[in-house]
Design a protein around this motif. Structure first.
Motif, PDB file in Angstrom:
ATOM      1  N   TRP A   1     -15.216 -13.097  -9.621  1.00 41.37           N
ATOM      2  CA  TRP A   1     -14.947 -11.657  -9.608  1.00 41.37           C
ATOM      3  C   TRP A   1     -14.476 -11.149  -8.254  1.00 41.37           C
ATOM      4  O   TRP A   1     -13.699 -10.195  -8.181  1.00 41.37           O
ATOM      5  N   SER A   2     -14.888 -11.776  -7.160  1.00 38.28           N
ATOM      6  CA  SER A   2     -14.538 -11.231  -5.840  1.00 38.28           C
ATOM      7  C   SER A   2     -13.085 -11.525  -5.449  1.00 38.28           C
ATOM      8  O   SER A   2     -12.457 -10.714  -4.761  1.00 38.28           O
ATOM      9  N   VAL A   3     -12.523 -12.651  -5.876  1.00 39.03           N
ATOM     10  CA  VAL A   3     -11.114 -12.933  -5.581  1.00 39.03           C
ATOM     11  C   VAL A   3     -10.200 -11.936  -6.292  1.00 39.03           C
ATOM     12  O   VAL A   3      -9.309 -11.335  -5.656  1.00 39.03           O
ATOM     13  N   PRO A   4     -10.356 -11.717  -7.611  1.00 33.31           N
ATOM     14  CA  PRO A   4      -9.543 -10.671  -8.244  1.00 33.31           C
ATOM     15  C   PRO A   4      -9.750  -9.290  -7.631  1.00 33.31           C
ATOM     16  O   PRO A   4      -8.805  -8.501  -7.532  1.00 33.31           O
ATOM     17  N   VAL A   5     -10.978  -8.988  -7.226  1.00 29.34           N
ATOM     18  CA  VAL A   5     -11.227  -7.699  -6.587  1.00 29.34           C
ATOM     19  C   VAL A   5     -10.418  -7.569  -5.307  1.00 29.34           C
ATOM     20  O   VAL A   5      -9.803  -6.524  -5.030  1.00 29.34           O
ATOM     21  N   GLY A   6     -10.390  -8.637  -4.493  1.00 34.86           N
ATOM     22  CA  GLY A   6      -9.632  -8.605  -3.248  1.00 34.86           C
ATOM     23  C   GLY A   6      -8.142  -8.394  -3.481  1.00 34.86           C
ATOM     24  O   GLY A   6      -7.508  -7.538  -2.843  1.00 34.86           O
ATOM     25  N   PHE A   7      -7.555  -9.179  -4.397  1.00 40.32           N
ATOM     26  CA  PHE A   7      -6.135  -9.037  -4.691  1.00 40.32           C
ATOM     27  C   PHE A   7      -5.831  -7.658  -5.285  1.00 40.32           C
ATOM     28  O   PHE A   7      -4.861  -6.994  -4.887  1.00 40.32           O
ATOM     29  N   THR A   8      -6.623  -7.228  -6.249  1.00 39.31           N
ATOM     30  CA  THR A   8      -6.369  -5.952  -6.922  1.00 39.31           C
ATOM     31  C   THR A   8      -6.463  -4.785  -5.947  1.00 39.31           C
ATOM     32  O   THR A   8      -5.623  -3.869  -5.965  1.00 39.31           O
ATOM     33  N   ALA A   9      -7.482  -4.808  -5.094  1.00 37.75           N
ATOM     34  CA  ALA A   9      -7.640  -3.717  -4.128  1.00 37.75           C
ATOM     35  C   ALA A   9      -6.460  -3.657  -3.169  1.00 37.75           C
ATOM     36  O   ALA A   9      -5.959  -2.560  -2.848  1.00 37.75           O
ATOM     37  N   MET A  10      -5.996  -4.817  -2.706  1.00 37.01           N
ATOM     38  CA  MET A  10      -4.849  -4.814  -1.789  1.00 37.01           C
ATOM     39  C   MET A  10      -3.593  -4.285  -2.462  1.00 37.01           C
ATOM     40  O   MET A  10      -2.843  -3.485  -1.876  1.00 37.01           O
ATOM     41  N   VAL A  11      -3.326  -4.735  -3.690  1.00 44.83           N
ATOM     42  CA  VAL A  11      -2.104  -4.334  -4.381  1.00 44.83           C
ATOM     43  C   VAL A  11      -2.131  -2.847  -4.739  1.00 44.83           C
ATOM     44  O   VAL A  11      -1.187  -2.093  -4.438  1.00 44.83           O
ATOM     45  N   LEU A  12      -3.197  -2.397  -5.380  1.00 42.21           N
ATOM     46  CA  LEU A  12      -3.254  -1.012  -5.833  1.00 42.21           C
ATOM     47  C   LEU A  12      -3.268  -0.024  -4.659  1.00 42.21           C
ATOM     48  O   LEU A  12      -2.582   1.005  -4.692  1.00 42.21           O
ATOM     49  N   THR A  13      -4.036  -0.332  -3.630  1.00 36.84           N
ATOM     50  CA  THR A  13      -4.083   0.565  -2.480  1.00 36.84           C
ATOM     51  C   THR A  13      -2.752   0.583  -1.743  1.00 36.84           C
ATOM     52  O   THR A  13      -2.308   1.630  -1.257  1.00 36.84           O
ATOM     53  N   SER A  14      -2.084  -0.568  -1.666  1.00 31.20           N
ATOM     54  CA  SER A  14      -0.769  -0.609  -1.021  1.00 31.20           C
ATOM     55  C   SER A  14       0.253   0.205  -1.806  1.00 31.20           C
ATOM     56  O   SER A  14       1.086   0.916  -1.219  1.00 31.20           O
ATOM     57  N   LEU A  15       0.213   0.120  -3.124  1.00 30.72           N
ATOM     58  CA  LEU A  15       1.122   0.908  -3.941  1.00 30.72           C
ATOM     59  C   LEU A  15       0.846   2.401  -3.786  1.00 30.72           C
ATOM     60  O   LEU A  15       1.771   3.234  -3.820  1.00 30.72           O
ATOM     61  N   ALA A  16      -0.425   2.752  -3.630  1.00 27.20           N
ATOM     62  CA  ALA A  16      -0.788   4.161  -3.462  1.00 27.20           C
ATOM     63  C   ALA A  16      -0.441   4.684  -2.070  1.00 27.20           C
ATOM     64  O   ALA A  16      -0.372   5.900  -1.853  1.00 27.20           O
ATOM     65  N   THR A  17      -0.252   3.781  -1.111  1.00 31.60           N
ATOM     66  CA  THR A  17       0.077   4.177   0.276  1.00 31.60           C
ATOM     67  C   THR A  17       1.392   3.546   0.697  1.00 31.60           C
ATOM     68  O   THR A  17       1.527   3.071   1.822  1.00 31.60           O
ATOM     69  N   ARG A  18       2.374   3.547  -0.196  1.00 29.29           N
ATOM     70  CA  ARG A  18       3.626   2.810   0.058  1.00 29.29           C
ATOM     71  C   ARG A  18       4.390   3.334   1.267  1.00 29.29           C
ATOM     72  O   ARG A  18       5.211   2.604   1.837  1.00 29.29           O
ATOM     73  N   ARG A  19       4.125   4.559   1.678  1.00 26.57           N
ATOM     74  CA  ARG A  19       4.800   5.083   2.871  1.00 26.57           C
ATOM     75  C   ARG A  19       4.200   4.543   4.166  1.00 26.57           C
ATOM     76  O   ARG A  19       4.709   4.810   5.245  1.00 26.57           O
ATOM     77  N   ARG A  20       3.114   3.818   4.043  1.00 24.31           N
ATOM     78  CA  ARG A  20       2.453   3.258   5.233  1.00 24.31           C
ATOM     79  C   ARG A  20       2.904   1.829   5.542  1.00 24.31           C
ATOM     80  O   ARG A  20       2.298   1.163   6.377  1.00 24.31           O
TER      81      ARG A  20
END
Length: 582
Positions: A529-548
């Motif tokens: 569960w922790s590996v998918p959590v790490g990947f998912t958090a990075m992808v979703l947060t990056s998409l939400a902050t794409r201007r950064r």
């Protein structure tokens, strides 16, 4: 094993380590020498050093102990340890070298241009390094206790002292020579005794071991209980005991243990006759080992889940182990990093062919280790059990030397990686003097913790470190190298949610907070569960902050993926010019 032979073997390895390290000290002059050996280590030498560093106490002692206790299911460990380098080769090795970084936090800051990401990566590097150091120091204590009868903490302290001197004196340049030498020593220490042990087994006409039923004592065997034990006996068992059995004091008296459970007092010595079934600890469940039922139920209550947790942790965790990754920074270029990785696969494959032999023979000739829980000692005791006499003592000394080489090489690499991060991110400036000072806390903290944590199997403890690495640095490296839209907030979210949750889970596991049920399994094998959590958090947060997305991402990605001669290096923010030159 005769203590004189064992002490001589271990002492010879320590002396050789000091002498080989002195060679590196003579040619270590610059900061680059100390951190990355001036990026001039050729692929073959670096492959030997990587292998020497990677083959830790978990590989040398732990895997054989798990095979002894649990059967061929445990071969998932060496398979995972080796296959992890395939992932490293395919996705990480060459681009990581081209980054020109000294450490994983260096890479994180250069790629994302964020000091906050660097600080979080630094904390995780130190956490993984300390977590990985614990089983190495425990294995050293176990080995020294078997050789001399000394308390378990003394072996870890001895290894810590030798490594501190070697690392502080010569840095990466010195450690490279030491680790390459120690790989060949470890391979020899397993190969030569294995040949004689197999010949002795054939001459003994003993049957192949079975995990479908309780093992049998092939020869008269003496067990000493260092702590109180409760044993489960399936059929009447004649023994001779000195000490306390079921509250009754005995002085070399013969008695028969009836079917049921029996309490063996601390310090009691029990002799079992040949042909007798081995009694097991009362809390141990019997099982039949089978590849069709991975990690059978006696190991974990939810065996299939635990298997996938192990596979994910070992396959994906290798690329984020700080002491392994730092070795790729020492290659001259990305092509050399790939060649190093290919060579490592071959060297590890040869080594891991030998380890199961000791686990299988341990099931036949050292089943008493199941009673005491010292299954990690199977490799150390087999030469004397099968051969005896001078031959057994000499081969036992060779194995003991190989075990100490395993501790020294891995502890050296881990101390290097942790001290490098402490020197850059905790002590005020980047310099050799601060690096030398940083070696003290880098090794002192896990050495102190080793006196408290003593009952976790070596290979299991290393598996926990892999889980944290897979949940934090695997997402950071894969996405940082191959996905240009990764942002600093995304990296922070993934490191905290993936790596942070995995680190919390394994800390609770080591502390013994939860011992049964689904919660225990989820915490002990968090990678599912922790590996998918790490990947998912990075992808979703990056998409939400794409201007950064960092403004220099295009140049950084070119540096990671284009051949070195075409690159124009650009220093990262807050880093000295020339720091990230390939």
């Amino acid at each position: 094993m005769n203590q004189t032979y064992g002490i001589a073997g271990a002492s010879a390895v320590v002396l050789a380590t000091v002498l080989v390290g002195a060679l590196g000290l003579r040619i270590s002059r610059t900061t680059s020498d100390f951190y990355v050996a001036s990026r001039s280590v050729p692929p073959r030498l670096n492959a030997c050093a990587v292998s020497g560093e990677y083959l830790s106490a978990a590989s040398f002692l732990g895997v054989a102990g798990l095979v002894l206790a649990q059967g061929v299911d445990m071969l998932w460990f060496p398979i995972g340890y080796t296959a992890g380098f395939l992932v490293l080769l395919a996705f990480v090795a060459a681009p990581l070298r081209r980054s020109g970084a000294y450490t994983l936090p260096d890479f994180a800051e250069a790629r994302l241009e964020s000091r906050a990401v660097r600080r979080i990566a630094s904390v995780l590097v130190v956490g993984i390094g300390w977590l990985y150091l614990l089983p190495q120091l425990r294995g050293a204590g176990l080995t020294l206790r078997l050789l001399t009868g000394a308390p378990g903490w003394l072996g870890g302290l001895l290894v810590a002292a030798v490594v501190t001197g070697a690392v502080a004196a010569g840095g990466m340049r010195s450690i490279t020579f030491v680790q390459a030498f120690q790989y060949w020593l470890k391979l020899t220490a397993l190969l030569v005794p294995a040949v004689f042990l197999l010949l002795a087994w054939r001459a003994d006409h003993a049957p192949a071991p079975s995990w479908d039923e309780r093992p049998v004592f092939q020869r008269s065997t003496v067990m000493r209980a260092d702590r109180p034990l409760t044993l489960s006996v399936r059929e009447p068992l004649p023994v001779t005991a000195t000490g306390t059995v079921d509250g009754r004091p005995l002085a070399g008296d013969a008695l028969t243990l009836a079917e049921g459970t029996h309490r063996i007092g601390a310090g009691t010595t029990v002799r079992f006759p040949p042909g007798a079934r081995v009694p097991l600890p009362a809390d141990a469940e019997e099982h039949a080992s089978s590849w069709a039922r991975p990690l059978s139920a006696s190991r974990e209550q939810h065996s299939l889940y635990a298997t996938y947790g192990l596979i994910l942790a070992t396959f994906l965790g290798t690329m984020g182990l700080p002491h392994v990754v730092v070795r790729f920074y020492t290659n001259p270029d990305g092509r050399a990093a790939r060649r190093t990785t290919v060579s490592v696969l071959g060297l590890l494959g040869v080594f891991y062919l030998l380890v199961p032999v000791y686990g299988v023979l341990g099931r036949l000739y050292a089943p008493d280790l199941l009673l005491t829980g010292d299954t990690d000692a199977a490799v150390l005791v087999l030469p004397q059990r099968l051969l005896g006499g001078t031959a057994g003592n000499l081969l036992g000394a060779l194995v003991a030397g190989g075990a100490f080489a395993a501790f020294l090489s891995t502890v050296s690499g881990l101390t290097m990686s942790v001290a490098g991060v402490l020197a850059q991110d905790v002590l005020p400036t980047l310099g050799i003097r601060h690096f030398r000072l940083a070696t003290l806390p880098a090794i002192a903290v896990p050495t102190a913790a080793n006196t408290v944590v003593s009952d976790l199997p070596v290979a299991d403890a290393v598996g926990l470190a892999f889980a944290v690495s897979a949940s934090s640095f695997c997402p950071l490296l894969v996405l940082g190298i191959w996905w240009r839209r990764l942002t600093p907030p995304g990296a922070i979210a993934g490191l905290l949610l993936g790596g942070g949750s995995a680190l919390t889970a394994v800390t609770v596991t080591i502390a013994g907070g939860v011992r049964s049920g689904w919660l225990h399994t989820l915490l002990a094998w968090p990678a599912v569960w922790s590996v998918p959590v790490g990947f998912t958090a990075m992808v979703l947060t990056s998409l939400a902050t794409r201007r950064r997305v960092p403004p220099g991402t295009g140049v950084t990605m070119a540096r990671l993926h284009l051949p070195e001669p075409t690159l124009t290096a650009r220093p990262g923010p807050g880093r000295p010019a020339g720091r990230l030159h390939p």
